[in-house]
Design an enzyme around this catalytic site. Sequence first.
Site, PDB file in Angstrom:
ATOM      1  N   CYS A 297       0.840  -1.202   0.000  1.00  0.00           N
ATOM      2  CA  CYS A 297       0.000   0.000   0.000  1.00  0.00           C
ATOM      3  C   CYS A 297       0.879   1.256   0.000  1.00  0.00           C
ATOM      4  CB  CYS A 297      -0.988  -0.058   1.147  1.00  0.00           C
ATOM      5  SG  CYS A 297      -2.435   0.940   0.840  1.00  0.00           S
TER       6      CYS A 297
ATOM      7  N   HIS B  68      -3.671  -5.067   0.492  1.00  0.00           N
ATOM      8  CA  HIS B  68      -3.057  -5.615   1.711  1.00  0.00           C
ATOM      9  C   HIS B  68      -3.187  -7.137   1.699  1.00  0.00           C
ATOM     10  CE1 HIS B  68      -2.504  -1.827   3.994  1.00  0.00           C
ATOM     11  NE2 HIS B  68      -3.466  -1.415   3.186  1.00  0.00           N
TER      12      HIS B  68
ATOM     13  N   GLU C 259      -1.796  -9.254   3.399  1.00  0.00           N
ATOM     14  CA  GLU C 259      -1.653  -9.877   4.730  1.00  0.00           C
ATOM     15  C   GLU C 259      -2.988 -10.326   5.320  1.00  0.00           C
ATOM     16  OE1 GLU C 259      -1.008  -6.733   3.964  1.00  0.00           O
ATOM     17  OE2 GLU C 259      -1.542  -5.305   5.549  1.00  0.00           O
TER      18      GLU C 259
HETATM   19  N1  GLN Z   1      -1.876   6.610   2.986  1.00  0.00           N
HETATM   20  C1  GLN Z   1      -1.958   5.893   1.764  1.00  0.00           C
HETATM   21  C2  GLN Z   1      -3.318   6.032   1.098  1.00  0.00           C
HETATM   22  O1  GLN Z   1      -4.268   6.431   1.712  1.00  0.00           O
HETATM   23  C3  GLN Z   1      -1.651   4.426   1.981  1.00  0.00           C
HETATM   24  C4  GLN Z   1      -2.677   3.733   2.803  1.00  0.00           C
HETATM   25  C5  GLN Z   1      -2.187   2.427   3.364  1.00  0.00           C
HETATM   26  O2  GLN Z   1      -1.003   2.145   3.352  1.00  0.00           O
HETATM   27  N2  GLN Z   1      -3.110   1.645   3.871  1.00  0.00           N
HETATM   28  O3  GLN Z   1      -3.453   5.731  -0.053  1.00  0.00           O
END
Ligand code: GLN
Length: 591
Positions: free
Chosen positions: A388, A515, A517
């Site tokens: 992310c 994600h 995970e």
């Molecule tokens: N802050 C970034 C976004 O909002 C990444 C978010 C995250 O890593 N979950 O896109």
Amino acid sequence: MKYVLVTGGVVSGLGKGVTASSIGVVLKACGLRVTSIKIDPYLNTDAGTMSPFEHGEVFVLDDGGEVDLDLGNYERFLDVKLTRDNNITTGKIYQVLKLSALLLELVHKNLGQFFQIFGLPEDIKFVIDKERRGDYLGKTVQVVPHITDAIQEWIERVAMIPVDGKEGPADVCVIELGGTIGDIESMPFIEALCQFSYRVGPGNFCLVHVSLVPVLNVVGEQPLVENVKEKLSKFCHVPEADIVTLYDVTNIWRIPLLLRVGYSIAGEPKLDEWVSRAEICDTLHEPVRIAMVGKYTGLSDSYLSVLKALLHASIACHRKLVVDWVPASDLEDTTEKEAPNLYEKAWSLLKGADGILVPGGFGDRGVQGKILAAKYARENNIPFLGICLGMQIAVIEFARSILNMQDANSTEFEPDTTCPCVIFMPEGSKTHMGGTMRLGSRKTFFHVTDCKSAKLYGNVNYVDERHRHRYEVNPDMIMELERAGLAFVGKDETGRRMEILELPLHPYFVGVQFHPEFKSRPGKPSAPFLGLIAASCGQLDALLQGTTRSNQLPTKNSPSNSVSKPNACQTGNTKKPAKSLLEGSFYSNVG
Ligand code: GLN
């Protein structure tokens, strides 16, 4: 439906969630279908706006629910997919009541007829019907019965939702009540559950209370000896045979094994897989060192699912996972000036690692350090996984270093940057934080099939993974980035949103906007994590070629059936019946 309620006493953080999940595992191993509900008595609507620093990670579900990390334990232990309604909070209960109150008002204005024609969710209809009968008119809305009724209805409704991919409701619902008995916020829930146990009857409700039995003047707890059990039994009116001791063990997969003692609900629970996994986990000795470059380092709960996913992948590669926490901001130049020893330490940990992981995150603290970590991994051929925000910073780093765009940045950190390579997504909200991100399960299609990620996922057309973000790689910069050698191998269904990036010439440099995970399971490691760990311990080529490396594999005391296929639940639509690399001989041999 049978209900098992798990409550906690004395102090929090005893492992109530693991205990409740483990009870589910034992019941499942007896052939029963199990679902679960986590009650968090706090007033927040959900965990989405809560700090991972204070509360641990925000776990994301398929339906986009942002929930307490205990739901992650349930999903991993029971291999189920829960819904946002499986996490009850006081905020949600009040929201239902508030909505009901609003609807009451509408009914008074005769607008309620609209809902009567078009239908309403059951619990809201219930309030309206009661109002129509005149039950509420002139009455005070009270904790008992209005809130306690709403809680009970919620539990009964959600317990019926199938979560294991099969049809019809489960046999047992394990309910965990967060916090400890005595918390003010818990009181309505305890009252509701008392009424509920009475309502469903004694044969259908069982209470498990998890409590600390300390050893005085020593940090630790006791395996209960007989006279302690006797005393507890007398004081708590619980038969001695029903008191189970869950002392600290070497790994959490041993907890279901402790719980099996003395119980035969539906025959002997089949826990062979858990026994093998617990044994393997304890016998691994050759380390794989992963540097976690994050904001909340040292607080394992803040990245709980990432750690679990790393562990699942390490076990599949027969390596002992060693996580080196690298505080991202310590890698930055300012730390070099202000606290040179911290700077030294951070860099030596990073340089000593076999692989580097930059997890998700929000806000600009430590971003420069994360960028430096990605640069180090890229330039030195160190296996790298960016999740992310970790993927977004890898793009920023690439643009700065390779495309010479010194001002490249995300508009999250520099709204007016002249070179926005990560931008705000049109569907987000900048004013409302709760539930307004791109959340939950979305499809990623492989646009390049000859890449490491596609192979790791088993050559499927698309994968379904969970998301939680507001920003994305700027679609207008893709061509330039790709021309310079960054390959966006996975994209969403429109082809405009970047989901997976790779550096083809690097041993393993992967960024994912989702994600992975959250869907990793013991015995079914998540593909991007497996790639990182395999690359970090020199097994990636063999894995991708599907060749066996039996000479490296421990055979003694390591049952070969303990690690099964990697996560098949997240892959979809197999293009050809071709054997997935993940199901190949490599795996059947590593066990
Ligand atoms: N802050 C970034 C976004 O909002 C990444 C978010 C995250 O890593 N979950 O896109």
